[in-house]
Design an enzyme around this catalytic site. Structure first.
Site, PDB file in Angstrom:
ATOM      1  CE  LYS A   1      -2.028   3.145   2.144  1.00 18.37           C
ATOM      2  NZ  LYS A   1      -1.297   4.285   1.514  1.00 18.37           N
TER       3      LYS A   1
ATOM      4  CD  GLU B   1      12.786   0.726   9.728  1.00 13.44           C
ATOM      5  OE1 GLU B   1      13.939   1.912   9.761  1.00 13.44           O
ATOM      6  OE2 GLU B   1      13.891  -0.311   9.236  1.00 13.44           O
TER       7      GLU B   1
ATOM      8  CB  CYS C   1      13.050   8.265   8.061  1.00  8.80           C
ATOM      9  SG  CYS C   1      14.041   7.394   7.261  1.00  8.80           S
TER      10      CYS C   1
ATOM     11  CD  GLU D   1      10.375  12.409  11.745  1.00  4.24           C
ATOM     12  OE1 GLU D   1       9.108  12.840  12.046  1.00  4.24           O
ATOM     13  OE2 GLU D   1      11.022  12.516  11.166  1.00  4.24           O
TER      14      GLU D   1
HETATM   15  P1  NAD Z   1       2.503   9.113   7.780  1.00  9.81           P
HETATM   16  O1  NAD Z   1       2.659   7.536   8.869  1.00  9.81           O
HETATM   17  O2  NAD Z   1       1.553  10.182   7.455  1.00  9.81           O
HETATM   18  O3  NAD Z   1       1.916   7.955   6.096  1.00  9.81           O
HETATM   19  C1  NAD Z   1       2.683   6.565   5.465  1.00  9.81           C
HETATM   20  C2  NAD Z   1       1.801   5.493   5.542  1.00  9.81           C
HETATM   21  O4  NAD Z   1       0.943   5.220   5.735  1.00  9.81           O
HETATM   22  C3  NAD Z   1       1.375   6.214   4.022  1.00  9.81           C
HETATM   23  O5  NAD Z   1       1.388   4.875   2.744  1.00  9.81           O
HETATM   24  C4  NAD Z   1      -0.309   6.206   4.738  1.00  9.81           C
HETATM   25  O6  NAD Z   1      -0.717   6.255   3.141  1.00  9.81           O
HETATM   26  C5  NAD Z   1      -0.307   5.339   5.444  1.00  9.81           C
HETATM   27  N1  NAD Z   1      -1.226   5.322   6.532  1.00  9.81           N
HETATM   28  C6  NAD Z   1      -2.282   6.448   7.354  1.00  9.81           C
HETATM   29  N2  NAD Z   1      -2.575   5.957   7.960  1.00  9.81           N
HETATM   30  C7  NAD Z   1      -3.007   4.790   8.618  1.00  9.81           C
HETATM   31  C8  NAD Z   1      -3.656   3.964   9.299  1.00  9.81           C
HETATM   32  N3  NAD Z   1      -4.527   4.543   9.821  1.00  9.81           N
HETATM   33  N4  NAD Z   1      -2.966   3.359   8.186  1.00  9.81           N
HETATM   34  C9  NAD Z   1      -2.099   2.232   7.704  1.00  9.81           C
HETATM   35  N5  NAD Z   1      -2.119   2.578   7.488  1.00  9.81           N
HETATM   36  C10 NAD Z   1      -1.594   4.227   7.705  1.00  9.81           C
HETATM   37  O7  NAD Z   1       3.555   8.853   6.934  1.00  9.81           O
HETATM   38  P2  NAD Z   1       4.275  10.220   6.242  1.00  9.81           P
HETATM   39  O8  NAD Z   1       4.048  11.774   6.259  1.00  9.81           O
HETATM   40  O9  NAD Z   1       3.585   9.626   4.558  1.00  9.81           O
HETATM   41  O10 NAD Z   1       5.813  10.152   5.772  1.00  9.81           O
HETATM   42  C11 NAD Z   1       6.776  10.718   7.003  1.00  9.81           C
HETATM   43  C12 NAD Z   1       7.091  10.290   8.032  1.00  9.81           C
HETATM   44  O11 NAD Z   1       7.005   8.632   7.830  1.00  9.81           O
HETATM   45  C13 NAD Z   1       8.571  10.607   8.709  1.00  9.81           C
HETATM   46  O12 NAD Z   1       7.783  11.155  10.168  1.00  9.81           O
HETATM   47  C14 NAD Z   1       8.970   9.765   8.792  1.00  9.81           C
HETATM   48  O13 NAD Z   1      10.216   9.931   9.991  1.00  9.81           O
HETATM   49  C15 NAD Z   1       9.054   7.952   8.295  1.00  9.81           C
HETATM   50  N6  NAD Z   1       9.469   8.094   7.555  1.00  9.81           N
HETATM   51  C16 NAD Z   1      10.322   6.907   8.232  1.00  9.81           C
HETATM   52  C17 NAD Z   1      10.861   6.107   7.552  1.00  9.81           C
HETATM   53  C18 NAD Z   1      12.374   5.060   8.016  1.00  9.81           C
HETATM   54  O14 NAD Z   1      13.157   3.500   8.230  1.00  9.81           O
HETATM   55  N7  NAD Z   1      12.768   5.114   9.523  1.00  9.81           N
HETATM   56  C19 NAD Z   1      11.741   6.135   6.703  1.00  9.81           C
HETATM   57  C20 NAD Z   1      11.031   7.415   5.792  1.00  9.81           C
HETATM   58  C21 NAD Z   1      10.019   8.276   6.301  1.00  9.81           C
END
Ligand code: NAD
Length: 485
Positions: free
Chosen positions: A181, A256, A290, A387
């Site tokens: 997804k 992650e 991240c 962050e």
């Molecule tokens: P987000 O949590 O809003 O979304 C991430 C994913 O989760 C998307 O595909 C989204 O559609 C899905 N999602 C949202 N609500 C959900 C739910 N209720 N149930 C299941 N899935 C759901 O994050 P974002 O804003 O897209 O990404 C940024 C964040 O990701 C930052 O905090 C960043 O640090 C983190 N990140 C971490 C890593 C790592 O490897 N540690 C890598 C990249 C990004």
């Protein structure tokens, strides 16, 4: 060249069981180009019905051709996918650049990393072995490494190709069947990857892609009883929801999450070498990384020098539309721009040490934020603790090693840290004492190394992806004890 020229697959569909299918509910999501606010195209808004079909297709793949494939043959398919990805480097890079606003060179690097993951996991597929265990007389005992079964992969928008590579690549190498997804803002390269995988000979159902909203398709995937493992990359809040949903089905999760990663610069550091790393780690992908280094900790003896030289680099940064391939592009969306500007509005009490200039001719509707360096900043300030996920770095002064460790470990995150110092003893001490999943000594990020296990402690998450370590996470151990007298 328009985006349409590069899309060789039906980008408004899901890919389920090897077929392009319109989402069951018929709804679509409009994608916006963050460089100018223009309409890009539509993608599927998959819902629980699509997820259910995808999970069942994945299970059928495990029961069929994919489940019977040898590890060697799985590896060959993955390697072939990597080759085809490389052949399409330019198309994939242009798609990503338009979709998420990533400057072209950075998008190309993501394509190359995706291909590297496929090569690495293709080569590793037949190299994860069980053990024989010396036991009581009359027994032979051994372990089998087995796939979990159906794995769910929820991916964010900042590095779609790299994260798909490390997570789906490792899962497929171990013989799992995946349901992916992607983030609603960034589905296009996920679908392109799946199209390439089919072309490379990946059996139907081994990889299914359902674009959609997090609270619809994402939540349906994490709650589905037919899923046996979830790999989630994204924010702390969503990660916590995902772990709660997984707990209801008692399945393992890899999380992650975010970070506030520090670089520690001591008086004896080679500042000429450190300087590009200090800045790039904050502004790459417009800070939406991240493992971005958003906190620079500098010992007082070199504080003024580091601040002034970083500020000079900030003033020289070129910001522009992603296709023009400047140092910094727009953020992924106007929503993300508002979030980052919200943080900056809480920085009125802070001093701007250096800031890039936004050119006057930038498209008005683009999601641009001027890269900003703030110094000095107190370690407890909100901008030094939370962050931001934008091109903003803070510089925090410290007195000595003890003070540096206290500040570095003083957030709720623990993803990455680095130490800049000529003192070998200090390097070894700090590598042990810093709370982080990766510590870099006199470098930062080691060029992203696909071979290097990656993941966090604290609210940066748990479990490891990348490298060989990921293969253990995407498999389980079965012990077989044979009594033969
Ligand atoms: P987000 O949590 O809003 O979304 C991430 C994913 O989760 C998307 O595909 C989204 O559609 C899905 N999602 C949202 N609500 C959900 C739910 N209720 N149930 C299941 N899935 C759901 O994050 P974002 O804003 O897209 O990404 C940024 C964040 O990701 C930052 O905090 C960043 O640090 C983190 N990140 C971490 C890593 C790592 O490897 N540690 C890598 C990249 C990004």
């Amino acid at each position: 060249m328009t985006l349409k020229d590069d899309l060789w697959y039906p980008s408004d569909c899901c890919l389920i069981d090897g077929e392009w299918r319109a989402p069951i509910g018929g709804a679509r999501i409009d994608l916006v180009d963050p460089s100018d606010g223009g309409h890009l195209c539509q993608v599927a808004r998959g819902t629980d019905g699509d997820i259910d079909t995808a999970v069942k297709a994945a299970q059928s793949a495990l029961d069929g051709e994919w489940g019977r494939m040898t590890a060697v043959d799985r590896g060959r398919v993955l390697t072939r996918i990597g080759q085809l990805v490389l052949e399409r480097t330019e198309e994939l890079a242009r798609i990503e650049t338009r979709d998420v606003g990533k400057p072209l060179t950075q998008a190309r690097n993501d394509v190359i990393a995706l291909a590297r993951y496929m090569e690495f996991y293709g080569g590793a597929a037949d190299k994860v072995h069980g053990e024989t265990i010396p036991f009581q007389d009359g027994y032979t005992v051994y372990t089998l490494r087995e796939p979990h079964g159906v794995t769910g992969h929820i991916v964010p928008w900042n590095y779609p190709m790299q994260i798909i590579g490390r997570s789906v690549g490792a899962a497929l190498a171990m013989g799992n069947a995946a349901v992916l997804k992607p983030a609603e803002e960034a589905c296009l390269t996920a679908l392109a990857f799946a199209a390439i995988a089919l072309e490379a000979g990946l059996p139907r159902g081994a990889l299914n892609v359902v674009p959609g909203l997090g609270e619809e398709a994402g939540a349906a995937l994490t709650a589905h009883p037919g899923v046996h493992h979830i790999s989630f990359t994204g924010s702390v809040n969503t990660g916590s929801l995902v772990q709660t949903a997984a707990a209801r089905n008692v399945i393992p999760v890899t999380l992650e999450l975010g970070g506030k990663s520090p670089q520690l610069v001591f008086n004896d550091a080679d500042i000429d070498r450190a300087l590009p790393f200090l800045v790039n780690a904050g502004i790459q992908n417009a800070g939406q990384t991240c493992s971005a280094s958003s906190r620079i900790l500098v010992q007082r003896g070199v504080f003024d020098e580091v601040r002034d030289r970083m500020a000079e680099k900030y003033r020289a940064l070129r910001v522009g539309p992603a296709m023009s391939d400047m140092d910094v592009g727009p953020l992924v969306s106007s929503r993300q721009k508002d979030i980052v500007n919200g943080f900056l509005s809480r920085a009125n009490d802070l001093k701007i040490a250096g800031q890039a200039r936004l050119p006057d001719d930038l498209p008005q509707a683009g999601a641009y934020v001027a890269p900003t360096l703030l110094a000095p900043v107190d370690a407890d300030h909100a901008l030094a603790q939370q962050e931001i996920f934008g091109p903003v770095q803070v510089i925090i002064p410290f007195d000595d090693e003890e003070d540096a460790v206290r500040i570095a470990n003083g957030t709720e995150f623990g993803l990455v840290a680095s130490v800049w110092s000529a003192d070998g003893g200090r390097q070894m001490r700090l590598a042990k004492r810093l709370h982080a999943g990766q510590v870099f000594l006199n470098n930062y990020g080691a060029a992203g190394g696909v071979e290097l296990p990656f993941g966090g402690v604290g609210k940066s998450g748990h479990g490891r992806e990348k490298g060989f370590e990921a293969l253990y996470g995407f498999s389980t151990v079965k012990t077989v004890a044979a009594w033969h007298g």
